[in-house]
Design a protein around this motif. Structure first.
Motif, short mmCIF file in Angstrom:
data_model
loop_
_atom_site.label_atom_id
_atom_site.label_comp_id
_atom_site.label_asym_id
_atom_site.label_seq_id
_atom_site.Cartn_x
_atom_site.Cartn_y
_atom_site.Cartn_z
N SER A 57 0.83 -1.22 0.00
CA SER A 57 0.00 0.00 0.00
C SER A 57 0.86 1.26 0.00
O SER A 57 1.39 1.65 1.05
N TYR A 173 -1.72 -20.73 7.90
CA TYR A 173 -0.96 -19.66 8.56
C TYR A 173 0.19 -20.24 9.39
O TYR A 173 1.36 -19.90 9.19
N THR A 208 -4.23 -5.76 15.88
CA THR A 208 -3.92 -5.13 14.60
C THR A 208 -5.04 -5.46 13.63
O THR A 208 -5.93 -6.27 13.94
N1 LIG Z 1 -1.43 -9.51 15.08
C1 LIG Z 1 -1.10 -10.59 15.74
O1 LIG Z 1 -1.84 -11.08 16.64
C2 LIG Z 1 0.22 -11.28 15.46
C3 LIG Z 1 0.68 -12.24 16.39
C4 LIG Z 1 1.89 -12.88 16.14
C5 LIG Z 1 2.63 -12.55 15.01
N2 LIG Z 1 2.14 -11.63 14.12
C6 LIG Z 1 2.95 -11.36 12.93
O2 LIG Z 1 3.21 -9.97 12.87
C7 LIG Z 1 3.42 -9.58 11.51
C8 LIG Z 1 2.67 -8.28 11.24
O3 LIG Z 1 1.29 -8.53 11.40
P1 LIG Z 1 0.24 -7.41 11.86
O4 LIG Z 1 -0.57 -8.04 12.94
O5 LIG Z 1 0.92 -6.12 12.08
O6 LIG Z 1 -0.69 -7.37 10.55
P2 LIG Z 1 -1.16 -6.16 9.61
O7 LIG Z 1 -1.53 -4.98 10.42
O8 LIG Z 1 -2.16 -6.74 8.69
O9 LIG Z 1 0.17 -5.83 8.80
C9 LIG Z 1 0.68 -6.75 7.88
C10 LIG Z 1 1.72 -6.03 7.03
O10 LIG Z 1 2.19 -6.94 6.03
C11 LIG Z 1 2.05 -6.33 4.76
N3 LIG Z 1 1.76 -7.32 3.73
C12 LIG Z 1 0.74 -8.21 3.69
N4 LIG Z 1 0.77 -8.90 2.54
C13 LIG Z 1 1.83 -8.41 1.82
C14 LIG Z 1 2.37 -8.71 0.54
N5 LIG Z 1 1.81 -9.64 -0.25
N6 LIG Z 1 3.47 -8.04 0.14
C15 LIG Z 1 4.03 -7.09 0.92
N7 LIG Z 1 3.57 -6.76 2.14
C16 LIG Z 1 2.48 -7.41 2.58
C17 LIG Z 1 0.87 -5.38 4.92
O11 LIG Z 1 0.95 -4.29 4.01
P3 LIG Z 1 0.08 -4.15 2.67
O12 LIG Z 1 -1.29 -4.69 2.95
O13 LIG Z 1 0.13 -2.67 2.43
O14 LIG Z 1 0.84 -4.93 1.67
C18 LIG Z 1 1.12 -4.85 6.33
O15 LIG Z 1 2.01 -3.77 6.30
C19 LIG Z 1 2.98 -10.77 10.65
O16 LIG Z 1 4.11 -11.46 10.16
C20 LIG Z 1 2.23 -11.67 11.63
O17 LIG Z 1 2.30 -13.02 11.29
C21 LIG Z 1 0.97 -10.97 14.32
#
Ligand SMILES: NC(=O)c1ccc[n+]([C@@H]2O[C@H](COP(=O)([O-])OP(=O)(O)OC[C@H]3O[C@@H](n4cnc5c(N)ncnc54)[C@H](OP(=O)(O)O)[C@@H]3O)[C@@H](O)[C@H]2O)c1
Length: 279
Positions: A57, A173, A208
């Motif tokens: 984005s 996932y 998030t």
């Molecule tokens: N939230 C949780 O509970 C949680 C827990 C444990 C681990 N995590 C890990 O934390 C990380 C971040 O997650 P979040 O919770 O912050 O989620 P989020 O708010 O949805 O952010 C995900 C990020 O990844 C980017 N992304 C997704 N698909 C992409 C693609 N095809 N190419 C490039 N960028 C891409 C998105 O940007 P665009 O959409 O702009 O591309 C966004 O910046 C992830 O790896 C997740 O597995 C999250």
């Protein structure tokens, strides 16, 4: 505060300590447009690192770069879809040309999906999850290896759920994140001879955009800022794993009592099916 006390992995909440570790460094943050990645980028820029921001984005990335610049920091935007091999290759070429030396890569971009293996879309979910959670980030890191030298760090933003036991309906996932986690551990064992350190940060549920369908207002979860403070801790301390204190007990429980765990997860799945039938 309760979530932080009960759930949080170790974290760096000391701005001066973070500044000592990263000031003047050039750090790539993937998935920087939203959520945890955005907070990581803000923390690093506040600590005087130059941050290279990538995601799909462009608008949110540019807004973040403008905010960082307005606060006196340095940020550059690289739009790319990590699930598209051609875009990953183009990103690698641009980064290597414009930043031949990287001090750290924070591999944070990811996508979660919770759907039954019986669903018609599960095969597609698996392919998409592998592309964004495993093969895309792995290709990016391989392409950037020549830019990583002695003292560089690769940080993997992982999840506590990559550790056993796996949960029902989370195969795409958890499987794709677990595969990347092990792949990176193998790479870490190899690149340490060149002075490159790999660290995986195992985060619990964090509020998030990604996790929004998974929790209610009452669910215990970290804020994105709290999670980001655990992620940047990987750049402050010379460790290979950052995890909440209870994760090792979860792994031990799965090892010692596999049948108890299996039955408990079977109950969770039966409860889900019962709730679906009632809807
Ligand atoms: N939230 C949780 O509970 C949680 C827990 C444990 C681990 N995590 C890990 O934390 C990380 C971040 O997650 P979040 O919770 O912050 O989620 P989020 O708010 O949805 O952010 C995900 C990020 O990844 C980017 N992304 C997704 N698909 C992409 C693609 N095809 N190419 C490039 N960028 C891409 C998105 O940007 P665009 O959409 O702009 O591309 C966004 O910046 C992830 O790896 C997740 O597995 C999250």
């Amino acid at each position: 505060m309760l979530a932080r006390l009960l759930l949080s992995p170790p974290a760096c909440r000391d701005a001066a300590l973070l500044r000592r570790a990263v000031a003047g460094q050039t750090i790539l943050v993937t998935g920087a447009s939203f959520g945890i990645g955005r907070e990581v980028a803000l923390l690093l820029a506040e600590a005087d690192a130059k941050v290279l921001l990538t995601a799909r984005s462009l608008g949110p990335l540019q807004e973040l770069a403008d905010l960082i610049a307005a606060r006196g920091g340095q940020a550059e935007v690289y739009r790319a879809d990590l699930a598209q091999p051609a875009e990953v290759e183009a990103l690698i070429q641009r980064l290597r040309a414009e930043h031949p030396k990287l001090d750290a890569v924070v591999s944070n971009a990811g996508r979660s999906i919770r759907r039954s293996a019986y669903s018609a879309s599960e095969k597609r979910d698996l392919e998409r999850s592998l592309a964004i959670n495993f093969s895309g980030p792995a290709a990016l890191i391989l392409g950037l290896l020549p830019s990583l030298g002695s003292g560089s760090v690769i940080v993997n933003v992982s999840t506590v759920s990559v550790k056993p036991p796996g949960g029902p309906r989370w195969g795409s996932y958890q499987g794709s994140k677990a595969g990347f986690d092990l792949w990176l551990a193998c790479l870490g064992a190899e690149v340490q001879a060149s002075g490159v350190r790999v660290c995986s940060v195992y985060l619990p549920l964090t509020r998030t955009r990604m996790s929004a369908p998974t929790y209610s207002a009452a669910t215990l979860a970290l804020s994105a800022r709290d999670a980001a403070q655990s992620v940047v801790d990987a750049l402050v301390r010379p460790v290979s794993r950052i995890a909440p204190w209870w994760l090792a007990w979860q792994e031990l429980g799965a090892l010692l009592f596999p049948n108890v765990m299996r039955r408990a997860l079977g109950l969770v799945e039966r409860l889900d099916r019962w709730q679906e039938r009632r809807r």
